[in-house]
Design an enzyme around this catalytic site. Sequence first.
Site, PDB file in Angstrom:
ATOM      1  N   SER A 248     -10.473   5.603  -4.960  1.00  0.00           N
ATOM      2  CA  SER A 248     -11.636   6.416  -5.343  1.00  0.00           C
ATOM      3  C   SER A 248     -10.733   8.006  -6.146  1.00  0.00           C
ATOM      4  O   SER A 248     -11.198   8.472  -7.200  1.00  0.00           O
ATOM      5  CB  SER A 248     -11.389   7.239  -3.358  1.00  0.00           C
ATOM      6  OG  SER A 248     -10.077   8.097  -3.037  1.00  0.00           O
TER       7      SER A 248
ATOM      8  N   TYR B   1     -14.553   1.046  -7.837  1.00  0.00           N
ATOM      9  CA  TYR B   1     -16.383   2.271  -7.325  1.00  0.00           C
ATOM     10  C   TYR B   1     -17.143   0.863  -8.156  1.00  0.00           C
ATOM     11  O   TYR B   1     -18.753   2.127  -7.943  1.00  0.00           O
ATOM     12  CB  TYR B   1     -15.974   2.814  -6.629  1.00  0.00           C
ATOM     13  CG  TYR B   1     -15.998   3.534  -5.286  1.00  0.00           C
ATOM     14  CD1 TYR B   1     -16.030   3.199  -4.091  1.00  0.00           C
ATOM     15  CD2 TYR B   1     -13.600   3.339  -5.333  1.00  0.00           C
ATOM     16  CE1 TYR B   1     -14.768   3.795  -2.865  1.00  0.00           C
ATOM     17  CE2 TYR B   1     -13.092   3.383  -4.056  1.00  0.00           C
ATOM     18  CZ  TYR B   1     -13.427   3.288  -3.060  1.00  0.00           C
ATOM     19  OH  TYR B   1     -13.188   3.304  -2.175  1.00  0.00           O
TER      20      TYR B   1
ATOM     21  N   ARG C 272     -10.268  10.012   1.760  1.00  0.00           N
ATOM     22  CA  ARG C 272     -10.600  10.652   2.928  1.00  0.00           C
ATOM     23  C   ARG C 272     -11.674  11.639   3.092  1.00  0.00           C
ATOM     24  O   ARG C 272     -12.194  12.341   3.962  1.00  0.00           O
ATOM     25  CB  ARG C 272      -8.844  11.450   2.980  1.00  0.00           C
ATOM     26  CG  ARG C 272      -7.559  10.047   3.273  1.00  0.00           C
ATOM     27  CD  ARG C 272      -6.584  10.798   2.970  1.00  0.00           C
ATOM     28  NE  ARG C 272      -5.606   9.672   3.095  1.00  0.00           N
ATOM     29  CZ  ARG C 272      -4.515   9.617   2.744  1.00  0.00           C
ATOM     30  NH1 ARG C 272      -3.798  10.999   3.091  1.00  0.00           N
ATOM     31  NH2 ARG C 272      -3.358   8.903   2.651  1.00  0.00           N
TER      32      ARG C 272
ATOM     33  N   LYS D 268      -2.460  -1.329  -4.006  1.00  0.00           N
ATOM     34  CA  LYS D 268      -3.370   0.226  -4.179  1.00  0.00           C
ATOM     35  C   LYS D 268      -2.285   1.030  -3.696  1.00  0.00           C
ATOM     36  O   LYS D 268      -0.769   1.066  -2.898  1.00  0.00           O
ATOM     37  CB  LYS D 268      -3.824  -0.444  -2.476  1.00  0.00           C
ATOM     38  CG  LYS D 268      -4.696   0.214  -2.020  1.00  0.00           C
ATOM     39  CD  LYS D 268      -5.586   0.639  -0.830  1.00  0.00           C
ATOM     40  CE  LYS D 268      -6.167   1.510  -0.217  1.00  0.00           C
ATOM     41  NZ  LYS D 268      -6.629   1.877   0.553  1.00  0.00           N
TER      42      LYS D 268
ATOM     43  N   LYS E 295       0.911  -1.207  -0.216  1.00  0.00           N
ATOM     44  CA  LYS E 295       0.150   0.081   0.026  1.00  0.00           C
ATOM     45  C   LYS E 295       0.839   1.358  -0.467  1.00  0.00           C
ATOM     46  O   LYS E 295       1.785   1.512   0.808  1.00  0.00           O
ATOM     47  CB  LYS E 295      -0.754   0.115   1.107  1.00  0.00           C
ATOM     48  CG  LYS E 295      -2.023   1.472   1.557  1.00  0.00           C
ATOM     49  CD  LYS E 295      -3.099   0.771   2.815  1.00  0.00           C
ATOM     50  CE  LYS E 295      -3.732   2.735   2.130  1.00  0.00           C
ATOM     51  NZ  LYS E 295      -4.552   2.497   3.547  1.00  0.00           N
TER      52      LYS E 295
ATOM     53  N   LYS F 202       1.439  10.075   5.450  1.00  0.00           N
ATOM     54  CA  LYS F 202       1.232   9.053   5.685  1.00  0.00           C
ATOM     55  C   LYS F 202       2.665   8.152   5.751  1.00  0.00           C
ATOM     56  O   LYS F 202       3.000   6.956   5.606  1.00  0.00           O
ATOM     57  CB  LYS F 202       0.092   7.598   5.172  1.00  0.00           C
ATOM     58  CG  LYS F 202      -1.160   8.095   6.324  1.00  0.00           C
ATOM     59  CD  LYS F 202      -2.759   6.965   6.056  1.00  0.00           C
ATOM     60  CE  LYS F 202      -4.016   7.950   6.308  1.00  0.00           C
ATOM     61  NZ  LYS F 202      -5.135   7.465   6.226  1.00  0.00           N
TER      62      LYS F 202
ATOM     63  N   GLU G  93       7.447  -6.573   0.756  1.00  0.00           N
ATOM     64  CA  GLU G  93       6.375  -6.822   1.612  1.00  0.00           C
ATOM     65  C   GLU G  93       5.221  -7.652   1.792  1.00  0.00           C
ATOM     66  O   GLU G  93       4.757  -8.481   2.765  1.00  0.00           O
ATOM     67  CB  GLU G  93       5.793  -4.844   1.958  1.00  0.00           C
ATOM     68  CG  GLU G  93       5.963  -3.679   1.893  1.00  0.00           C
ATOM     69  CD  GLU G  93       5.703  -3.976   3.445  1.00  0.00           C
ATOM     70  OE1 GLU G  93       4.951  -4.883   4.108  1.00  0.00           O
ATOM     71  OE2 GLU G  93       5.949  -2.757   4.150  1.00  0.00           O
TER      72      GLU G  93
HETATM   73  C1  PBG Z   1      -7.943   3.126   5.002  1.00  0.00           C
HETATM   74  C2  PBG Z   1      -7.793   3.230   4.104  1.00  0.00           C
HETATM   75  C3  PBG Z   1      -7.484   4.333   2.988  1.00  0.00           C
HETATM   76  C4  PBG Z   1      -7.906   3.864   1.707  1.00  0.00           C
HETATM   77  C5  PBG Z   1      -8.831   2.214   2.405  1.00  0.00           C
HETATM   78  N1  PBG Z   1      -8.191   2.174   3.890  1.00  0.00           N
HETATM   79  C6  PBG Z   1      -7.030   5.509   3.003  1.00  0.00           C
HETATM   80  C7  PBG Z   1      -5.355   6.305   3.495  1.00  0.00           C
HETATM   81  O1  PBG Z   1      -4.421   5.307   3.961  1.00  0.00           O
HETATM   82  O2  PBG Z   1      -5.701   7.783   4.003  1.00  0.00           O
HETATM   83  C8  PBG Z   1      -8.038   4.153   0.721  1.00  0.00           C
HETATM   84  C9  PBG Z   1      -9.452   3.713  -0.574  1.00  0.00           C
HETATM   85  C10 PBG Z   1      -9.528   4.610  -1.295  1.00  0.00           C
HETATM   86  O3  PBG Z   1      -9.054   5.911  -2.145  1.00  0.00           O
HETATM   87  O4  PBG Z   1     -10.677   4.312  -2.206  1.00  0.00           O
HETATM   88  N2  PBG Z   1      -6.990   2.714   6.080  1.00  0.00           N
END
Ligand code: PBG
Length: 333
Positions: A283, A321, A212, A257, A202, A226, A242
Amino acid sequence: MNNMQGKFPSTRLRRNRMKEFSRRLVAENTLSVNDLILPLFVCEGNKVDDPINSMPGVSRYSIDKLLSEVEKAVKFNIPAIAIFPQIESGLKNSEGSLAVDENNLVCRSIKSIKKDFPNIGIVCDVALDPFTDHGHDGLVINDKIDNDKTLEVLEQQALVQANAGCDVIAPSDMMDGRVGRIRTALDSNNLADTLILSYAAKYASGFYGPFRDAIGSGSNLGKDGKLTYQMDPSNSDEAIREVGLDISEGADMVMVKPGMPYLDIISRIKSEFKVPTFAYQVSGEYSMIKESINKGWLNEKVVMESLLSFKRAGANGILTYFALEAAEKLKNE
Ligand code: PBG
């Protein structure tokens, strides 16, 4: 020799492309409804359908309305959904304590869904960000995200969700050692059949922006965001490390991701580990595509093209989505 007898060129790759029947016969990859996981946002209240500004066509739903969305997924035979809660800001705190409450919004959603639709798979994030007032996935202690203290909470969060009926625990927090800790906790609490889908690779990505907004976790992250736990977008070998760790700690499935900017990572992981591998078309990817279609800048065919790219890269499935839209198109094909 052949070339001398026949007319140049003897190999014409366009021949296979000439008619629909042969295009279908030679297609190397296909998308099916079995590849789709639908992410859904849930909020408190009754009859709430609250559109998310930065994600055209996507809403936060109260549990009653969420059930109608799940019903659509069930009708299309989509195998699984993933639930993300928008927690009211007054209920958030620095420890994200609500994450481990067996009556929290996520657990109530799981129970309601399982009651009406026992067969659809439910995937739940394990991470504290929906529940913390700072929006980080872990506990902040002396201005740092404390890995090992966070693990203690994540373990509890995984247990309350699995006990509520969640089928697939999906740690998305990127703390070191979390998969092993969660596996042990599940196994020693009679939950050996609960799956773990690890957000293994990730990345610290700007493409999560609209998500968010959707859950209200973006405003207090501080200057490094992050970056101290999610991966640097410049790295590829590290993704292999990982994934290797998460598999050795007991992950049943792994995820990459975001999706489209990281197809190379999916491809590498699949060829090195040959494990069930998922892509999350996040997203920001959704919003770019959707809004361009809405504006008439792109044809809606790009939705299926984008999903097919994950299959070509080697993904077994995709969190998207677009899942309902794609399922509808696949049904009408
Ligand atoms: C939270 C999480 C995130 C997403 C899924 N789980 C956002 C982040 O790490 O800030 C993002 C999913 C998306 O953008 O559709 N841990």
